[in-house]
Write a protein that holds these residues in place. Structure first.
Motif, PDB file in Angstrom:
ATOM      1  N   LYS A  28      -4.914  16.368   4.780  1.00 57.33           N
ATOM      2  CA  LYS A  28      -4.965  14.904   4.856  1.00 57.33           C
ATOM      3  C   LYS A  28      -3.707  14.352   5.538  1.00 57.33           C
ATOM      4  O   LYS A  28      -3.785  13.561   6.468  1.00 57.33           O
ATOM      5  CB  LYS A  28      -5.079  14.341   3.437  1.00 57.33           C
ATOM      6  CG  LYS A  28      -4.971  12.838   3.343  1.00 57.33           C
ATOM      7  CD  LYS A  28      -5.126  12.398   1.887  1.00 57.33           C
ATOM      8  CE  LYS A  28      -5.218  10.898   1.742  1.00 57.33           C
ATOM      9  NZ  LYS A  28      -3.977  10.201   2.072  1.00 57.33           N
ATOM     10  N   GLU A  29      -2.548  14.786   5.086  1.00 58.38           N
ATOM     11  CA  GLU A  29      -1.299  14.249   5.638  1.00 58.38           C
ATOM     12  C   GLU A  29      -1.141  14.604   7.109  1.00 58.38           C
ATOM     13  O   GLU A  29      -0.716  13.771   7.920  1.00 58.38           O
ATOM     14  CB  GLU A  29      -0.101  14.757   4.837  1.00 58.38           C
ATOM     15  CG  GLU A  29      -0.042  14.266   3.390  1.00 58.38           C
ATOM     16  CD  GLU A  29       0.076  12.751   3.257  1.00 58.38           C
ATOM     17  OE1 GLU A  29       0.587  12.099   4.205  1.00 58.38           O
ATOM     18  OE2 GLU A  29      -0.352  12.202   2.220  1.00 58.38           O
ATOM     19  N   LEU A  30      -1.484  15.853   7.459  1.00 58.49           N
ATOM     20  CA  LEU A  30      -1.300  16.261   8.854  1.00 58.49           C
ATOM     21  C   LEU A  30      -2.291  15.546   9.771  1.00 58.49           C
ATOM     22  O   LEU A  30      -1.947  15.155  10.892  1.00 58.49           O
ATOM     23  CB  LEU A  30      -1.438  17.782   8.983  1.00 58.49           C
ATOM     24  CG  LEU A  30      -0.395  18.607   8.211  1.00 58.49           C
ATOM     25  CD1 LEU A  30      -0.608  20.098   8.442  1.00 58.49           C
ATOM     26  CD2 LEU A  30       1.037  18.206   8.606  1.00 58.49           C
ATOM     27  N   GLU A  32      -3.554  12.588   9.205  1.00 52.42           N
ATOM     28  CA  GLU A  32      -3.078  11.205   9.310  1.00 52.42           C
ATOM     29  C   GLU A  32      -1.978  11.090  10.351  1.00 52.42           C
ATOM     30  O   GLU A  32      -1.953  10.155  11.157  1.00 52.42           O
ATOM     31  CB  GLU A  32      -2.566  10.704   7.947  1.00 52.42           C
ATOM     32  CG  GLU A  32      -3.686  10.418   6.966  1.00 52.42           C
ATOM     33  CD  GLU A  32      -3.219   9.639   5.745  1.00 52.42           C
ATOM     34  OE1 GLU A  32      -1.987   9.424   5.595  1.00 52.42           O
ATOM     35  OE2 GLU A  32      -4.084   9.245   4.958  1.00 52.42           O
ATOM     36  N   ASN A  33      -1.068  12.050  10.351  1.00 56.94           N
ATOM     37  CA  ASN A  33       0.004  12.011  11.344  1.00 56.94           C
ATOM     38  C   ASN A  33      -0.561  12.114  12.756  1.00 56.94           C
ATOM     39  O   ASN A  33      -0.101  11.428  13.672  1.00 56.94           O
ATOM     40  CB  ASN A  33       0.996  13.155  11.098  1.00 56.94           C
ATOM     41  CG  ASN A  33       1.924  12.845   9.933  1.00 56.94           C
ATOM     42  OD1 ASN A  33       1.988  11.714   9.476  1.00 56.94           O
ATOM     43  ND2 ASN A  33       2.619  13.865   9.443  1.00 56.94           N
ATOM     44  N   ALA A  34      -1.555  13.002  12.927  1.00 55.92           N
ATOM     45  CA  ALA A  34      -2.157  13.167  14.254  1.00 55.92           C
ATOM     46  C   ALA A  34      -2.811  11.859  14.691  1.00 55.92           C
ATOM     47  O   ALA A  34      -2.675  11.437  15.845  1.00 55.92           O
ATOM     48  CB  ALA A  34      -3.181  14.301  14.211  1.00 55.92           C
ATOM     49  N   SER A  78       8.801   6.922  11.651  1.00 56.10           N
ATOM     50  CA  SER A  78       8.891   6.066  12.831  1.00 56.10           C
ATOM     51  C   SER A  78       7.957   4.875  12.694  1.00 56.10           C
ATOM     52  O   SER A  78       7.752   4.127  13.627  1.00 56.10           O
ATOM     53  CB  SER A  78       8.496   6.874  14.072  1.00 56.10           C
ATOM     54  OG  SER A  78       7.205   7.436  13.879  1.00 56.10           O
ATOM     55  N   LYS A  79       7.345   4.725  11.486  1.00 54.38           N
ATOM     56  CA  LYS A  79       6.230   3.782  11.384  1.00 54.38           C
ATOM     57  C   LYS A  79       6.578   2.438  10.765  1.00 54.38           C
ATOM     58  O   LYS A  79       5.884   1.451  10.998  1.00 54.38           O
ATOM     59  CB  LYS A  79       5.075   4.448  10.628  1.00 54.38           C
ATOM     60  CG  LYS A  79       4.618   5.687  11.398  1.00 54.38           C
ATOM     61  CD  LYS A  79       3.625   6.537  10.694  1.00 54.38           C
ATOM     62  CE  LYS A  79       3.500   7.873  11.441  1.00 54.38           C
ATOM     63  NZ  LYS A  79       2.634   8.821  10.749  1.00 54.38           N
ATOM     64  N   ILE A  80       7.600   2.405   9.943  1.00 53.97           N
ATOM     65  CA  ILE A  80       8.074   1.107   9.466  1.00 53.97           C
ATOM     66  C   ILE A  80       9.589   1.083   9.564  1.00 53.97           C
ATOM     67  O   ILE A  80      10.252   2.122   9.539  1.00 53.97           O
ATOM     68  CB  ILE A  80       7.667   0.795   7.999  1.00 53.97           C
ATOM     69  CG1 ILE A  80       8.133   1.914   7.059  1.00 53.97           C
ATOM     70  CG2 ILE A  80       6.178   0.583   7.870  1.00 53.97           C
ATOM     71  CD1 ILE A  80       7.938   1.575   5.584  1.00 53.97           C
ATOM     72  N   LEU A  92      -1.596   4.968   9.149  1.00 47.71           N
ATOM     73  CA  LEU A  92      -2.061   5.668   7.950  1.00 47.71           C
ATOM     74  C   LEU A  92      -0.877   6.137   7.108  1.00 47.71           C
ATOM     75  O   LEU A  92      -0.893   6.111   5.900  1.00 47.71           O
ATOM     76  CB  LEU A  92      -2.945   6.851   8.357  1.00 47.71           C
ATOM     77  CG  LEU A  92      -4.277   6.436   8.993  1.00 47.71           C
ATOM     78  CD1 LEU A  92      -4.917   7.609   9.710  1.00 47.71           C
ATOM     79  CD2 LEU A  92      -5.218   5.880   7.936  1.00 47.71           C
ATOM     80  N   GLY A  93       0.180   6.600   7.793  1.00 45.29           N
ATOM     81  CA  GLY A  93       1.379   7.008   7.070  1.00 45.29           C
ATOM     82  C   GLY A  93       2.431   5.921   7.155  1.00 45.29           C
ATOM     83  O   GLY A  93       2.308   5.000   7.956  1.00 45.29           O
ATOM     84  N   PHE A  94       3.415   5.988   6.286  1.00 43.09           N
ATOM     85  CA  PHE A  94       4.518   5.036   6.367  1.00 43.09           C
ATOM     86  C   PHE A  94       5.609   5.414   5.381  1.00 43.09           C
ATOM     87  O   PHE A  94       6.709   4.892   5.430  1.00 43.09           O
ATOM     88  CB  PHE A  94       4.061   3.596   6.055  1.00 43.09           C
ATOM     89  CG  PHE A  94       3.366   3.458   4.731  1.00 43.09           C
ATOM     90  CD1 PHE A  94       4.095   3.221   3.571  1.00 43.09           C
ATOM     91  CD2 PHE A  94       1.995   3.592   4.636  1.00 43.09           C
ATOM     92  CE1 PHE A  94       3.449   3.113   2.348  1.00 43.09           C
ATOM     93  CE2 PHE A  94       1.351   3.478   3.414  1.00 43.09           C
ATOM     94  CZ  PHE A  94       2.079   3.241   2.270  1.00 43.09           C
ATOM     95  N   GLU A  97       7.237  10.861   3.830  1.00 43.93           N
ATOM     96  CA  GLU A  97       7.406  11.888   2.806  1.00 43.93           C
ATOM     97  C   GLU A  97       6.641  13.159   3.077  1.00 43.93           C
ATOM     98  O   GLU A  97       6.957  14.206   2.517  1.00 43.93           O
ATOM     99  CB  GLU A  97       6.862  11.358   1.458  1.00 43.93           C
ATOM    100  CG  GLU A  97       7.740  10.376   0.793  1.00 43.93           C
ATOM    101  CD  GLU A  97       7.181  10.019  -0.574  1.00 43.93           C
ATOM    102  OE1 GLU A  97       7.982   9.895  -1.497  1.00 43.93           O
ATOM    103  OE2 GLU A  97       5.954   9.882  -0.705  1.00 43.93           O
ATOM    104  N   ALA A  98       5.593  13.060   3.908  1.00 45.00           N
ATOM    105  CA  ALA A  98       4.632  14.156   3.961  1.00 45.00           C
ATOM    106  C   ALA A  98       5.275  15.445   4.462  1.00 45.00           C
ATOM    107  O   ALA A  98       5.225  16.476   3.787  1.00 45.00           O
ATOM    108  CB  ALA A  98       3.441  13.772   4.821  1.00 45.00           C
ATOM    109  N   LEU A  99       5.882  15.393   5.647  1.00 48.85           N
ATOM    110  CA  LEU A  99       6.419  16.636   6.197  1.00 48.85           C
ATOM    111  C   LEU A  99       7.501  17.215   5.288  1.00 48.85           C
ATOM    112  O   LEU A  99       7.550  18.422   5.065  1.00 48.85           O
ATOM    113  CB  LEU A  99       6.946  16.412   7.626  1.00 48.85           C
ATOM    114  CG  LEU A  99       5.854  16.157   8.682  1.00 48.85           C
ATOM    115  CD1 LEU A  99       6.482  15.986  10.067  1.00 48.85           C
ATOM    116  CD2 LEU A  99       4.843  17.298   8.705  1.00 48.85           C
TER     117      LEU A  99
END
Ligand code: ADP
Ligand code: MG
Length: 580
Positions: A28-30, A32-34, A78-80, A92-94, A97-99
Motif C-alpha cells: 500500500k505505502e509503496l 501510494e508513493n508511486a 516532499s508532499k507538505i 496519498l502520502g504526507f 513515515e512509510a519508507l
C-alpha cells in the motif's frame, strides 16, 4: 528505571508497527508513493505472500540523487511543508513515515532516477542505516525492493497468516488502487505468475471487469454526476461509480468499496448509506456490489486520523451520506421503479420458482436430458420413517408456510415453526457428511464444463479449499489466471446456479470463520449456500419432505452454524397466553 530516550532503532520499530502491519501494508505505502510520483505504470511483484520479497517498480518522477537518503529519514516528505497544508491534503502520502518504517523492519533497496539526473541512484538500507550507495543506470522512475519483512520483529512474523491469505490482502490493495486510478496500468505478479492486471485504459468499468469478472461488470449500473439533472453544479460532494442492479447480490460486503478523493476508505456509516439506498430491493442477508468514488474539496475531509490513512473524518458527514444515498437511489429507481410495499423483487422470485421447478421436477428434467445421474439424490427425497425412539423431533404435520420463510407445523404438543433455510442447511450438511464418511458422494457431472470467473481472492481461496471441495464432489480445475472450470458438483446442489453457489462459498471461506460453526467448515459453508433461502415459496410436498428429513437428523434442532431450526409453542404456553 530512569527516564531515557529510546535509541532510534527501537523508536523506529515501535513507530513502524503502526504503519506496517503486514506485507499488504508495505505494498500500500509503496504504491501510494508511486501514484504520488505521477506514475502511469506500476509493477508489483511478491514472493511467499510478500514476506520473502515485495518489489514495486514505477515510471514516476523518481527521487533526485541528492535526496535519496533523506527519503528514508522519519518525517521526511516532499508532499507538505506547513501545518496549513495538512488541512487540504491532495496526495496519498504526507506523513513521511512509510519508507523509514519499512526500512526499520526489513532489508530495503532503492533504485531511482529523476529526470534531471543522468545516472540513477542505488541505495541499500538495513536496520534503518544506509549500508551501500552507488550510481547505477536506471530508467526514470523508482523501484523499491523489500526483502525479509519482519526479519528483526519475530512477534510480527508470528502473526502473519498463510501465504495465500497475505497474497489475497495484497491483491485487494492493488485492486483498490487500480479502481481509484483507472488511467494507471497496474500489474501484480505473485511467485512468478501474473495474478492481476488492470488495463490502464482510463475507464473504470474496464478495471471492474478485471476485479469482479466480466459477468458481474456487465450487470453494474453507472452512477454518473453528469447524468444527474437534480445535482447542482456547485455541489459539495460528487458521487461517481458503479452499483449492481438489485438482482446481482453477494453474501458478503466485500463487493462494496468506498473511495474518497481517490483514497480507499473504510467507513461503516457510508457503507450503510449505500446499502440503505437498496432498501427493500435486496433479499435479507445479501449485499450489493458497489464501487463508490466520492470527490470533494480536500478541506472537507480529514485523512490524518490513523497512520494507515484508511479512515477519514468528514466535516459534514450527514451531507456526504445523504448525497451518496441519493445518487445511488436515483440510479436504482431509474433502472427499475421501486414498489412502495415490501415485496420480493421479481428477479429473486423468478430465480426461486426456477429453483423449485428444478427440485420438484428433477426426475422429469433428468429424463428429458437423458442424464439419469441427476436423480441419484433428489434434494427433498422422502426418507423412510425412522424408528420413533430415535427421533429427536416429534412427528410433525405441515400446516403451511409463513412469509416464505418458516414452515408452520403441528406436533403432539402444540405449534412448531421451522426455519426453512436453517432446516435445509442441517439436512444438506448431514447428507454431505454421511456421503463423505461412506465415501459415496453423490456427484452430478455437468453436461458441459462450466467456466466460472473468479476474483484473485476467490482464486486463492479456491486453491486452498480445493481438496475439501473435491471430497464433497466438486470437480474444479483452474483455467487461466482468473477462471476455473467446474466439471462436477455435489448432486445436492445440482439444480442451483452453480457459479453463484461457488462464488458465495469461496467468499465465505475467504473470511475468518465465525465462531459458531460446528463440524466441518467447508461442508457447512456449501450446505449454507446450497440450501433453500428465505423468500422461496415451498409446496406442501416439499415442506413435508424437508420436515421428514429433518426429523431423521441426529441434531435436528440446530443448523451447522448453531442457530435454531425449530421453535416450539407448546399447548401450555398457548393456554397461558390466551388465559384459558
Ligand atoms: P510520504 O509519502 O508520506 O511523503 P514516504 O516515507 O512514503 O513519505 O516517502 C518519503 C519521500 O520519498 C516522499 O515524500 C517522496 O518525496 C519520496 N518518494 C518515495 N517513494 C517515491 C517514489 N516511488 N517516487 C518518487 N519519490 C518517492
Ligand atoms: Mg508515502
Amino acid at each position: 528505571m530512569p527516564i531515557r530516550l529510546l535509541p532510534p532503532e527501537i523508536a523506529n520499530k515501535i513507530a513502524a508497527g503502526e504503519v506496517v502491519e503486514r506485507p499488504a501494508s508495505v505494498v500500500k505505502e509503496l504504491v501510494e508513493n508511486a501514484l504520488d510520483a505521477g506514475a502511469t505504470d506500476i509493477q508489483i511483484e511478491t514472493r511467499e505472500g510478500g514476506r520473502r520479497l515485495i518489489r514495486v517498480a514505477d515510471n514516476g518522477s523518481g527521487i533526485p540523487a541528492r535526496e535519496a537518503e533523506l527519503a528514508f529519514a522519519r518525517h521526511a516528505t516532499s508532499k507538505i511543508a506547513s501545518v496549513e497544508d495538512l488541512a487540504a491534503i491532495r496526495t496519498l502520502g504526507f506523513r513521511g513515515e512509510a519508507l523509514a518504517s519499512i526500512a526499520a523492519v526489513a532489508r530495503v533497496s532503492l533504485l531511482t532516477r529523476a529526470a534531471e539526473d543522468e545516472v540513477g541512484t542505488f541505495l541499500r538500507v538495513e536496520g534503518g542505516q544506509v549500508v551501500q550507495r552507488e550510481g547505477r543506470a536506471s530508467p526514470r522512475g523508482t523501484t523499491v525492493t523489500v526483502e525479509n519483512l519482519f526479519y528483526n520483529v519475530p512477534a510480527r512474523l508470528k502473526f502473519l497468516k498463510a501465504d495465500a491469505t497475505e497474497s489475497a490482502h495484497i491483491a485487494n490493495v492493488v485492486m483498490r488502487y487500480a479502481i481509484a486510478f483507472p488511467d494507471v496500468h497496474f500489474s501484480l505478479v505473485r511467485d512468478g505468475r501474473l495474478a492481476f492486471q488492470s488495463p490502464g485504459s482510463g475507464r473504470l468499468l474496464d478495471v471492474l471487469a478485471k476485479v469482479f469478472g466480466a459477468d458481474t461488470a456487465a450487470r453494474l449500473l453507472p452512477v454518473d454526476p453528469a447524468e444527474d439533472a437534480s445535482l447542482s453544479p456547485d455541489a459539495k460532494v460528487r458521487v461517481r461509480g458503479y452499483v449492481s442492479e438489485p438482482s446481482l447480490t453477494r453474501s458478503d460486503r466485500d463487493g462494496l468499496m468506498l473511495f474518497v478523493n481517490r483514497r480507499w476508505v473504510q467507513d461503516r456509516s457510508l457503507a450503510y448509506a449505500v446499502i440503505q439506498a437498496y432498501h427493500t430491493m435486496l433479499p435479507e442477508g445479501r449485499f450489493p456490489v458497489a464501487v463508490i468514488l466520492l470527490e470533494m474539496d480536500p478541506a472537507e475531509v480529514d485523512v490524518n486520523v490513523h497512520p494507515a490513512k484508511s479512515e477519514v473524518r468528514f466535516r459534514n458527514p450527514s451531507l456526504v451520506f445523504s448525497e451518496t444515498q441519493r445518487a445511488v437511489r436515483r440510479v436504482l429507481v431509474a433502472h427499475a421503479p421501486v414498489p412502495e410495499m415490501h415485496m420480493p423483487q421479481p428477479t429473486q422470485a423468478q430465480a426461486d420458482t426456477e429453483r423449485f421447478r428444478t427440485l420438484s421436477q428433477l426426475g422429469l428434467e433428468a429424463q428429458r436430458t437423458g442424464d439419469t445421474e441427476a436423480v441419484r439424490t433428489p434434494v427433498f427425497q422422502v426418507p423412510e420413517r425412522p424408528d420413533p425412539a430415535a427421533r429427536r423431533l416429534p412427528p410433525l404435520r405441515v400446516l403451511g408456510q409463513l412469509a416464505q420463510m418458516y414452515i408452520i407445523a403441528e406436533g403432539p404438543d402444540g405449534l412448531y415453526l421451522i426455519d426453512q433455510h436453517a432446516a435445509h442447511e442441517r439436512v444438506m450438511y448431514d447428507q454431505l457428511m454421511a456421503q463423505q464418511a461412506a465415501a459415496q458422494v453423490a456427484v452430478q457431472q455437468l453436461l458441459q464444463p462450466l467456466p466460472v470467473e473468479l476474483t484473485p481472492l476467490q482464486m486463492s481461496t479456491l486453491e486452498e479449499a480445493l481438496g475439501d471441495l473435491a471430497a464433497l464432489g466438486f470437480e474444479i480445475e483452474p483455467f487461466g489466471e482468473d477462471t476455473c472450470l467446474v466439471r462436477a458438483v455435489p448432486a445436492a446442489i445440482a439444480g442451483d446456479d452453480i457459479a453463484t453457489v461457488l462464488r458465495d462459498t469461496l467468499n465465505e471461506l475467504g473470511q475468518e470463520p465465525p465462531p459458531l460453526v460446528q463440524g466441518h467448515r467447508v461442508t457447512a459453508v456449501v450446505a449454507c449456500h446450497g440450501a433453500v433461502r428465505a423468500g422461496k415459496t415451498l409446496t406442501v410436498e416439499e415442506m413435508r419432505a424437508l420436515v421428514e428429513q429433518l426429523e431423521r437428523s441426529e441434531f435436528p434442532r440446530t443448523c451447522p452454524h448453531g442457530r435454531p431450526t425449530v421453535l416450539h409453542l407448546s399447548m401450555g404456553l398457548l393456554a397461558r397466553e390466551f388465559g384459558r
